[in-house]
Scaffold this active site. Structure first.
Site, PDB file in Angstrom:
ATOM      1  N   GLN A   1      61.313  20.755  53.301  1.00  0.00           N
ATOM      2  CA  GLN A   1      59.987  20.846  53.934  1.00  0.00           C
ATOM      3  C   GLN A   1      60.088  20.756  55.463  1.00  0.00           C
ATOM      4  O   GLN A   1      59.241  21.287  56.176  1.00  0.00           O
ATOM      5  CB  GLN A   1      59.069  19.721  53.429  1.00  0.00           C
TER       6      GLN A   1
ATOM      7  N   ASN B   1      57.079   7.431  50.903  1.00  0.00           N
ATOM      8  CA  ASN B   1      57.042   8.775  51.513  1.00  0.00           C
ATOM      9  C   ASN B   1      58.249   9.557  50.995  1.00  0.00           C
ATOM     10  O   ASN B   1      59.049   9.048  50.192  1.00  0.00           O
ATOM     11  CB  ASN B   1      57.072   8.656  53.045  1.00  0.00           C
TER      12      ASN B   1
ATOM     13  N   ASP C   1      52.771   9.241  51.340  1.00  0.00           N
ATOM     14  CA  ASP C   1      52.073   9.689  50.125  1.00  0.00           C
ATOM     15  C   ASP C   1      51.256   8.566  49.525  1.00  0.00           C
ATOM     16  O   ASP C   1      50.252   8.810  48.842  1.00  0.00           O
ATOM     17  CB  ASP C   1      53.080  10.228  49.118  1.00  0.00           C
TER      18      ASP C   1
HETATM   19  O1  MRU Z   1      56.581  16.626  47.996  1.00  0.00           O
HETATM   20  P1  MRU Z   1      55.633  16.879  49.145  1.00  0.00           P
HETATM   21  O2  MRU Z   1      56.047  18.041  49.998  1.00  0.00           O
HETATM   22  O3  MRU Z   1      54.202  16.965  48.686  1.00  0.00           O
HETATM   23  O4  MRU Z   1      55.774  15.587  50.019  1.00  0.00           O
HETATM   24  C1  MRU Z   1      55.054  15.455  51.217  1.00  0.00           C
HETATM   25  C2  MRU Z   1      55.376  14.222  51.952  1.00  0.00           C
HETATM   26  O5  MRU Z   1      56.147  13.390  51.515  1.00  0.00           O
HETATM   27  C3  MRU Z   1      54.647  13.993  53.234  1.00  0.00           C
HETATM   28  O6  MRU Z   1      55.461  13.321  54.147  1.00  0.00           O
HETATM   29  C4  MRU Z   1      53.425  13.134  52.902  1.00  0.00           C
HETATM   30  O7  MRU Z   1      52.605  13.791  51.981  1.00  0.00           O
HETATM   31  C5  MRU Z   1      52.649  12.739  54.060  1.00  0.00           C
HETATM   32  S1  MRU Z   1      51.938  14.108  54.804  1.00  0.00           S
HETATM   33  C6  MRU Z   1      50.585  14.203  55.413  1.00  0.00           C
END
Ligand code: MRU
Length: 371
Positions: free
Chosen positions: A201, A252, A242
């Site tokens: 990501q 997170n 998260d």
């Molecule tokens: O698995 P993902 O891509 O949904 O994980 C996203 C994250 O871990 C972000 O760091 C988290 O959602 C915070 S973002 C605003």
């Protein structure tokens, strides 16, 4: 934020449907998808066409609107909510959005529900943008202070993990909101972008976003952060979350904990940007947060653009090797310098968070916080 100079959100209403940016093909292609049913919305979340805690919540809210357009009965409301809730377990924004929507819709007659669902989902999306913009303002103040400790004219070096930018939200982002605010305010800064295996990501999404906005950045492998911190080349780490507990434990993207440990060892401030819907006021310990276990294929393969220009996936491990893929990890509150919410910067403690959001802390307290 801008895509090729055009202001764009990650999710929007288009007639009788909802449209999203398909994040599984970025940065190699920019494609939008149309969601027409609650099942489309659930698949978009589970398949990570939309991802990031706040955007998962907003998509689920619009998903309930799509469900109510087809069938606005009590039973349909409950089963649509159940279907959406089952898509991903870690981000608390999903539960928050479904509970917020259900609280607004359940008292209404079925005839009133579709219009009310659209209005409430749109409000959730707009509030997300406003919260993130406010977080950006608080982070900017911190960045200014940290930049003041640097030799004049040299850029502030910020390290971030995963994608906590506008693609993870409806707009602005959480951790990246302050970076955009600082860049726009003319504060010289440079961002170290963790690639964030296995789904990359950081390398795919954060790097693309920062590039679109003209923010100087460098992609690094996940293991480079500790070395850069030891060498004095990181002034501050900022990440999203998260789910953060009422006591300041932060869950997170996998790898966040190792960055927090390195930052602690090197005396680098470690901040978490957390809009209040990302805080689970019912939990007192991060160990209670469910950690999503994702497919081993994300570890054994890697996706990108082949030399031929086609999107491709290649195997990186020997056939037959087992692979494990926990999606998130827990950074204990003691490693967190501060949590930035839409109301300001809090200490990563129950008292710190409750001082900023007394009404949310009290409501959870009345409902009974789990120890
Ligand atoms: O698995 P993902 O891509 O949904 O994980 C996203 C994250 O871990 C972000 O760091 C988290 O959602 C915070 S973002 C605003």
């Amino acid at each position: 934020m801008n895509v090729d100079g055009r202001p764009t959100r990650t999710i929007w209403v288009a007639g009788d449907a909802v449209e999203i940016i398909d994040q599984t093909v970025l940065p190699h292609a920019f494609a939008t998808r149309r969601l027409e049913t609650v099942e489309d919305a659930a698949r978009a979340i589970a398949g990570m066409q939309v991802r990031g805690a706040p955007l998962i919540g907003a998509t689920a809210a619009y998903g309930l609107w799509l469900a109510m357009r087809a069938d606005a009965s009590d039973q349909a409301l409950a089963s649509a909510s159940e279907r959406l809730r089952a898509t991903r377990p870690t981000a608390v924004n999903l539960r928050w959005a479904l509970e917020t929507m259900t609280a607004a819709l359940a008292p209404l007659t079925p005839r009133e529900r579709a219009a009310a669902a659209l209005a409430r989902a749109s409000m959730i999306a707009d509030e997300d943008v406003a919260m993130n913009r406010a977080i950006g303002g608080h982070a900017l103040a911190l960045f200014k202070e940290l930049a003041g400790r640097r030799p004049r004219g040299t850029p502030l070096n910020v390290l971030t993990h995963c994608n906590a930018g506008w693609l993870a939200t409806v707009d602005w982002g959480t951790a990246l909101a302050g970076i955009y605010a600082a860049h726009d305010a003319g504060l010289p800064l440079h961002v170290w972008v963790d690639e964030t295996r296995p789904r990359n990501q950081g390398a795919a999404l954060t790097a693309w976003e920062l590039g679109q906005h003209g923010v100087p950045h460098t992609v690094i492998v996940d293991n480079a952060g500790g070395h850069l911190m030891q060498a004095g080349r990181v002034d501050v780490v900022i990440v999203g979350t998260d789910r953060t507990t009422a006591t300041g434990d932060v869950v997170n993207k996998i790898g966040t904990y190792l960055k927090a440990l390195a930052a602690h060892d090197c005396g680098v401030p470690f901040y978490v940007a957390a809009p209040s819907p990302s805080i689970d006021w019912t939990l007192a310990s991060g160990r209670e947060i469910p950690i999503e276990e994702r497919s081993a294929v994300e570890v054994t393969t890697i996706s990108g653009r082949a030399v031929s220009g086609e999107l491709a996936s290649v195997q990186v491990t020997p056939t037959g090797s087992a692979a494990a893929n926990p999606g998130f990890d827990l950074t204990p509150a003691r490693l967190v310098t501060g949590i930035i919410t839409e109301r300001g910067v809090a200490k990563a403690t129950r008292e710190g968070l409750a001082a900023l959001h007394p009404e949310l802390a009290e409501r959870a307290g009345r409902a009974g916080t789990r120890a």
